[in-house]
Each structure stands twice: as structure tokens, then as C-alpha cells.
Scaffold this motif. Structure first.
Motif, PDB file in Angstrom:
ATOM      1  N   TYR A   1      -4.115  10.097  -5.281  1.00 18.63           N
ATOM      2  CA  TYR A   1      -5.047   9.008  -4.695  1.00 18.63           C
ATOM      3  C   TYR A   1      -4.137   8.543  -3.011  1.00 18.63           C
ATOM      4  O   TYR A   1      -3.962   7.857  -2.078  1.00 18.63           O
ATOM      5  N   MET A   2      -3.315   9.345  -2.763  1.00 21.59           N
ATOM      6  CA  MET A   2      -1.623   9.098  -2.243  1.00 21.59           C
ATOM      7  C   MET A   2      -2.312   9.083  -0.841  1.00 21.59           C
ATOM      8  O   MET A   2      -1.424   8.020   0.278  1.00 21.59           O
TER       9      MET A   2
ATOM     10  N   PHE B   1      -3.853   5.194  -0.223  1.00 18.65           N
ATOM     11  CA  PHE B   1      -3.506   4.505   0.394  1.00 18.65           C
ATOM     12  C   PHE B   1      -2.088   4.385   1.669  1.00 18.65           C
ATOM     13  O   PHE B   1      -2.540   3.280   2.073  1.00 18.65           O
ATOM     14  N   ILE B   2      -2.082   5.744   2.152  1.00 18.87           N
ATOM     15  CA  ILE B   2      -0.907   5.239   3.029  1.00 18.87           C
ATOM     16  C   ILE B   2      -2.709   4.812   4.552  1.00 18.87           C
ATOM     17  O   ILE B   2      -1.746   4.047   5.104  1.00 18.87           O
TER      18      ILE B   2
ATOM     19  N   SER C   1      -2.246   1.405   4.416  1.00 20.27           N
ATOM     20  CA  SER C   1      -1.197   0.893   5.068  1.00 20.27           C
ATOM     21  C   SER C   1      -1.439   0.962   6.689  1.00 20.27           C
ATOM     22  O   SER C   1      -0.917  -0.070   7.614  1.00 20.27           O
TER      23      SER C   1
ATOM     24  N   SER D   1       0.912   4.483  -2.971  1.00 23.75           N
ATOM     25  CA  SER D   1       0.458   5.322  -2.040  1.00 23.75           C
ATOM     26  C   SER D   1       1.042   7.047  -3.232  1.00 23.75           C
ATOM     27  O   SER D   1       1.451   7.467  -3.384  1.00 23.75           O
TER      28      SER D   1
ATOM     29  N   SER E   1       2.144   6.833  -6.413  1.00 25.28           N
ATOM     30  CA  SER E   1       1.696   6.908  -7.581  1.00 25.28           C
ATOM     31  C   SER E   1       2.805   6.724  -8.931  1.00 25.28           C
ATOM     32  O   SER E   1       3.243   6.871  -9.614  1.00 25.28           O
TER      33      SER E   1
ATOM     34  N   SER F   1       1.097  -1.340   0.714  1.00 21.64           N
ATOM     35  CA  SER F   1      -0.133  -0.205   0.135  1.00 21.64           C
ATOM     36  C   SER F   1       1.021   1.769  -0.098  1.00 21.64           C
ATOM     37  O   SER F   1       0.822   2.014  -0.675  1.00 21.64           O
TER      38      SER F   1
END
Length: 398
Positions: free
Chosen positions: A356-357, A360-361, A364, A286, A288, A282
Motif C-alpha cells: 500500500y506504499m 499512503f504517499i 500524504s 507508507s 508498512s 501517512s
């Protein structure tokens, strides 16, 4: 044991394949439907998310009703209900209609609770990781529709493709009616009483927490990828369908392996490795990355999610016996909700930040929290299979 019990695993697995094939009907054709019906991005997000939401919430009554009436009745009824939204889709012209269709298609997703409630009645506990892993191959239905339906829609038109699905649903309802086990053991205990008893058990919520990310990531990427790949990497619709089908196929085919390993080793140690893998993958997403790295990270999530799904449902029948239907429903419902919220959140995050960073952080971070909890269970619950062995055997010999 009557002869029909011998082939309940393949029959129920086939039923799940077709249920999941129906569940993703809208998301698999949305890139075509949105052009004809002039849908907005926000509307697309809701159309693809609603089947996930309804399919998740319906898993609780599906599990309960399976324990009360048997898998044969619930599967057959589900297939007959699924014909309704498919027929409706052939004439749908408005956003609101697609939402209604999505609600009913959720019945296909709810079918997961049927098998995981019914099958433990036929097998010993030390095989349930592998048995539930085989049943989990029903996820291949999502891959079949994601890959095949865009091609079918391109050939026949998206309004005509559902007619083929309707014929398959009717045929499967007849097969289940004829070959399902009429003598499956039943549990007739009030629903609210079971929920009240289960709500006090910490293991229910721990396994729900785990399944939220293992199954949730599987569903979320299944819904998210087709449209994202077309928009972000300029893939064609069939190419995006093939890519998504590969993700689904990998996560599904590895699931029995996860269950088999969990049968042999400490399931919590296996889950610890799963959450570490999802956490790292993930973080990579993040950033990209380019298409190659993105593919590697995405397929890694498919691998770890599939193994994790198999491990979680190795543990469920060990801890919950008489309340198995409702417990399976609650855990699988929360897992399904794990697939409902992320696509919507990712869309909102991109709207505010342009990428979308952050989404996904957050994914994670959730995985790292699950890792810590799983490691605690490795230490304090080294042999979970022994906790309820006597109860399982007693239930299976009723």
C-alpha cells in the motif's frame, strides 16, 4: 423560541448516531458475510464502498430538503427508508443484492447534512464550532456498529442481527415525529439557483478540498481497517472490530475539541497543524511498519482528522447562510467521497505493487497541498468570523 428547540441538539445528535450506525452495517459484518456468500476480494471492495458513495451523494439533496421542510421530516423519513435495506439483508444471497442494500444504507450517511443545516438556526455563530462538534459525535454510531454488530452477528447470526436495527429505526422515527421542531424556519429557494450561486464562491471549494481529507480519511479507515487488520496482522474479527471502534471513537470524541479550539483561535492555523499531522502520519504508514508503529500512526490520523472535521464545520456557517443546506451538502458529500475512493485505490495499488506504499504517499502529498492552501488563508483571512456575522444574526432572527 418554543420548548422543542431547546433539545434539538441532543435529539439530532442521537439521530445521527443511529444513522451512522446503519450506514456501516455491511462493512461491519463483511468478514462474516463474505464466507457464507463466497465473495471475491473485488466484490468485497465494492460492497463496502457503495454505502459510502451513496451516502456522500445523497447529502446534497438531504441538505437542500432540510432547509425546505425541516430536520424533523427528513430525519423521520430517513429512518423509515433504512428499514428497507435491513429487511432485504435478512434474505440476501447474491452480490448484486448487497450492492442494492448498500445504496439504500447510504441514507444513514446522508443524515449528516440534516443537522449541520438545521442546527445553525438555533445558535449564534460564535458557538457553531462547538455545536457542530457535539453533533459530530454522531460518528459514534459507526463505532457502536463496528464494535457491537460482529458480536451480535456471532450470537444471533448475521441474517438475524438486522431485525434489532429495524426495531431501533422504527422507534427513532416515532421519537423524531413526536419531539422534532415543527416550527423550524424554512428556506424555499430553487436548488439549481443555489448551486449556481455557490459554484462561484472559492471558499466552497477550498473547504471541500479540506473536508475531502479530514472526513474522507475518517470514513476510509473505518471501511478499510476491519478486513485489513484480519488479513495483515492476523487479528480476530472481534479484535479488528474493537481496534476500528477505537479509531472511530478517538476521531469522534476529539471533534468537539477541534470545533471549540476553532471558536477561540484562527481556524486556518488549526487546519494547518491538522494537515501537517496527517501528512507525517501517512508517510509513516507508507513504510508498512509493525503493528505498534502502525497503531500509533493510525490513531494519530484519527486525532488530526477529528480536529480537522470540527474546524471545517466551524467555518461553513460563517460563509454560507441562505444557501447553508446546499453548501453543507456539497462539502459533506465531497468529504464522503474522500472515504469512497481511497479504499478502492489502495486495493488497486496493492494488486499492482503488492503493498500500500504508493497509496499512503499520495495521501500524504494531498495533505501537504492542503497545508499550503491553509497557510495562505491564515495570511489573507485572519478573522474569517467577521465576514458574515451580520448575515448570520439576521438569518437567526427571521
Amino acid at each position: 423560541m418554543n420548548n422543542k428547540r431547546v433539545y434539538q441538539l441532543p435529539l439530532q445528535t442521537l439521530s445521527l448516531i443511529l444513522g451512522f450506525a446503519a450506514w456501516v452495517l455491511l462493512s461491519s459484518m463483511i468478514s462474516t458475510i463474505k464466507v457464507d456468500l463466497h465473495l471475491l476480494p473485488g466484490q468485497i471492495a465494492w460492497i463496502t464502498a457503495i454505502p459510502v458513495l451513496s451516502g456522500s451523494l445523497l447529502r446534497i439533496p438531504a441538505g437542500y430538503l432540510t432547509n425546505r421542510y425541516g430536520a424533523r421530516i427528513i430525519f423521520m423519513t430517513g429512518f423509515l427508508i433504512l428499514i428497507i435495506p435491513m429487511l432485504w439483508l435478512t434474505a440476501a444471497r447474491h452480490f448484486e443484492e448487497l450492492l442494492g442494500i448498500g445504496l439504500l444504507l447510504g441514507v444513514g450517511g446522508s443524515m449528516f447534512s440534516v443537522g449541520v443545516t438545521s442546527l445553525p438556526k438555533y445558535y449564534q455563530k460564535d458557538r457553531m464550532g462547538f455545536v457542530n462538534g457535539i453533533y459530530g459525535l454522531g460518528n459514534l454510531g459507526s463505532a457502536l456498529t463496528t464494535f457491537g454488530l460482529p458480536l451480535l452477528a456471532a450470537s444471533l447470526g448475521w441474517r438475524n442481527a438486522p431485525w434489532i436495527y429495524m426495531g431501533v429505526m422504527l422507534l427513532m422515527a416515532l421519537i423524531v415525529f413526536k419531539t422534532g421542531d415543527r416550527e423550524e424556519s424554512r428556506v424555499n429557494q430553487p436548488l439549481m439557483k443555489q448551486i449556481k450561486e455557490l459554484s462561484r464562491q472559492s471558499k466552497l471549494w477550498v473547504l471541500s478540498l479540506f473536508y475531502f481529507i479530514t472526513f474522507g480519511s475518517f470514513v476510509a479507515f473505518t471501511v478499510f481497517l476491519p478486513n485489513f487488520l484480519v488479513e495483515s496482522f492476523a487479528l480476530t474479527k472481534p479484535e479488528a472490530g474493537i481496534y476500528t471502534a477505537c479509531f472511530i471513537g478517538l476521531a469522534t470524541l476529539i471533534r468537539p475539541v477541534g470545533g471549540l479550539i476553532a471558536d477561540k483561535l484562527n481556524p486556518y492555523m488549526l487546519l494547518s497543524l491538522v494537515f501537517a499531522g496527517i501528512g507525517v502520519s501517512s508517510l509513516v504508514l507508507s513504510l508498512s511498519p509493525g503493528f505498534g508503529v502502525y497503531t500509533a500512526a493510525t490513531m494519530s490520523i484519527a486525532l488530526f482528522a477529528g480536529v480537522g472535521n470540527g474546524a471545517v464545520f466551524k467555518l461553513v456557517p460563517l460563509y454560507f447562510v441562505r444557501e447553508a443546506g446546499v453548501a453543507n451538502g456539497i462539502i459533506s458529500a465531497i468529504g464522503g467521497l474522500g472515504g469512497f475512493f481511497p479504499p478502492l485505490c489502495l486495493g488497486l495499488i496493492k494488486g499492482f505493487t503488492g503493498n500500500y506504499m504508493l497509496g499512503f504517499i499520495l495521501m500524504s502529498g494531498y495533505a501537504w497541498i492542503c497545508l499550503v492552501i491553509a497557510l495562505l488563508y491564515v495570511k489573507y483571512f485572519r478573522k474569517p468570523a467577521r465576514e458574515s456575522s451580520a448575515a448570520v444574526v439576521a438569518f437567526q432572527t427571521r
